[in-house]
Motif scaffolding. Structure first.
Motif, mmCIF file in Angstrom:
data_model
loop_
_atom_site.group_PDB
_atom_site.id
_atom_site.type_symbol
_atom_site.label_atom_id
_atom_site.label_comp_id
_atom_site.label_asym_id
_atom_site.label_seq_id
_atom_site.Cartn_x
_atom_site.Cartn_y
_atom_site.Cartn_z
ATOM 1 N N SER A 1 2.174 4.653 1.186
ATOM 2 C CA SER A 1 1.882 5.783 2.024
ATOM 3 C C SER A 1 0.392 5.688 1.997
ATOM 4 C CB SER A 1 2.537 7.118 1.333
ATOM 5 O OG SER A 1 1.924 7.270 -0.062
ATOM 6 N N ASN A 2 -0.461 4.901 1.334
ATOM 7 C CA ASN A 2 -1.674 4.738 1.514
ATOM 8 C C ASN A 2 -2.237 3.835 2.566
ATOM 9 O OD1 ASN A 2 -2.634 6.252 -1.052
ATOM 10 N ND2 ASN A 2 -1.583 4.326 -2.013
ATOM 11 N N SER A 3 -3.595 4.023 3.004
ATOM 12 C CA SER A 3 -4.060 2.925 3.922
ATOM 13 C C SER A 3 -4.121 1.476 3.601
ATOM 14 C CB SER A 3 -5.583 3.482 4.261
ATOM 15 O OG SER A 3 -5.841 4.793 4.538
ATOM 16 N N TRP A 4 -3.543 0.693 4.413
ATOM 17 C CA TRP A 4 -3.569 -0.588 4.571
ATOM 18 C C TRP A 4 -5.042 -1.064 3.970
ATOM 19 C CZ3 TRP A 4 -5.705 -4.418 7.474
ATOM 20 C CH2 TRP A 4 -5.539 -5.802 7.218
ATOM 21 N N GLN B 1 -6.792 -1.633 1.246
ATOM 22 C CA GLN B 1 -7.765 -0.656 0.342
ATOM 23 C C GLN B 1 -7.204 -1.101 -0.953
ATOM 24 O OE1 GLN B 1 -10.506 0.887 1.383
ATOM 25 N NE2 GLN B 1 -9.963 0.504 3.526
ATOM 26 N N PHE C 1 -6.268 1.720 -3.051
ATOM 27 C CA PHE C 1 -6.149 3.155 -3.539
ATOM 28 C C PHE C 1 -5.062 3.226 -4.930
ATOM 29 C CE2 PHE C 1 -7.281 4.305 0.976
ATOM 30 C CZ PHE C 1 -8.795 4.331 0.423
ATOM 31 N N SER C 2 -4.119 2.296 -4.714
ATOM 32 C CA SER C 2 -2.849 2.357 -5.814
ATOM 33 C C SER C 2 -3.030 1.294 -6.654
ATOM 34 C CB SER C 2 -1.631 2.366 -4.868
ATOM 35 O OG SER C 2 -1.388 1.082 -4.413
ATOM 36 N N HIS D 1 6.370 -0.201 3.304
ATOM 37 C CA HIS D 1 5.018 -0.701 3.171
ATOM 38 C C HIS D 1 4.916 -0.881 1.553
ATOM 39 C CE1 HIS D 1 3.265 0.567 7.252
ATOM 40 N NE2 HIS D 1 4.328 -0.510 7.411
ATOM 41 N N TRP E 1 1.234 -4.911 3.120
ATOM 42 C CA TRP E 1 2.497 -4.149 3.290
ATOM 43 C C TRP E 1 3.662 -4.374 2.572
ATOM 44 C CZ3 TRP E 1 3.044 -3.324 9.470
ATOM 45 C CH2 TRP E 1 1.984 -2.484 9.882
ATOM 46 N N GLU F 1 -4.404 -4.172 -0.712
ATOM 47 C CA GLU F 1 -3.237 -3.998 -0.664
ATOM 48 C C GLU F 1 -2.731 -4.010 0.910
ATOM 49 O OE1 GLU F 1 -4.032 -0.581 -4.051
ATOM 50 O OE2 GLU F 1 -2.886 -0.121 -2.123
ATOM 51 N N CYS G 1 0.783 -0.965 -0.097
ATOM 52 C CA CYS G 1 -0.032 -0.098 0.048
ATOM 53 C C CYS G 1 0.798 1.137 -0.172
ATOM 54 C CB CYS G 1 -1.037 0.133 1.373
ATOM 55 S SG CYS G 1 -0.061 0.082 3.131
#
Length: 212
Positions: A101-104, A106, A108-109, A122, A184, A182, A99
């Motif tokens: 720098s995004n939230s674990w 999810q 998002f990337s 991560h 780590w 996603e 993930c």
């Protein structure tokens, strides 16, 4: 005469409008088709050929390899089980990435993952790995395989506890345009996939896993 002329003009204008609308519709169809998953996947053959060369040069397993194209959308099957003798992918599977720098937990990337070799980043790390020892995992089917980074881009894999393991939240089938959940940085796969990989890896040693 005027009525005939008027009717002719109306018919010509109507035909032009219909032709224009068909042209626009065809363009839209082409754009939609270009975004379909089947058209987003490049050939894996060049990477297979490079993998064959690498394992021969480095005296690694010449039977099988695992390739992961992390530059594909994470909602697509971007992992491949490769038969190195036949030089072809014999199966494909879903796989997660880090993930960053995004939230674990999810997606998002899903279209733009971050990559790093740094501890606590991560992020997933690109490069070639040697799949190592089998061990216990708290995730999935409770099996993991250590990953020994063979390049500068993934040399901290063991220090970062980057391992191959199953994860119940990784889907078995493609979820595009959604993404795969996603974690780590580990290449986590669906439990059914991990069961299959485990049965294969228990019989093979020094297998190449290459993320690119």
């Amino acid at each position: 005469m005027k009525k005939i002329l008027l009717i002719t003009i109306i018919l010509l204008v109507g035909s032009a409008i219909v032709a224009y609308n068909l042209k626009i519709r065809n363009k839209i169809i082409k754009v939609v088709s270009a975004s379909e998953p089947s058209n987003l996947k490049p050939s894996v053959l060049p990477k297979i050929n490079e993998a064959v060369s690498f394992v021969n040069k480095n005296k690694m397993n010449k039977e099988m390899a695992i390739l992961i194209n992390y530059h594909l959308h994470s909602g697509l099957k971007r992992g491949y089980i490769v038969d190195l003798k036949l030089k072809k992918a014999i199966d494909s599977f879903m796989v997660s990435h880090g993930c960053g720098s995004n939230s674990w937990g999810q997606d998002f990337s899903k279209t733009s993952p971050q990559f790093s070799n740094e501890p606590e980043s991560h992020c997933s790390s690109l490069g070639k790995y040697k799949i190592g020892e089998r061990g216990y995992s708290s995730w999935g089917i409770n099996v993991k395989y250590l990953m020994h980074g063979l390049e500068k881009t993934n040399s901290n894999a063991l220090k970062r506890t980057i391992v191959l393991h199953g994860w119940g939240d990784v889907p078995e089938n493609e979820v595009y345009p959604g993404g795969t959940i996603e974690g780590w940085g580990c290449p986590a796969v669906a439990n059914t996939c991990m069961t299959k990989l485990d049965s294969m890896l228990k019989k093979q040693k020094n297998v190449l896993l290459w993320t690119y």
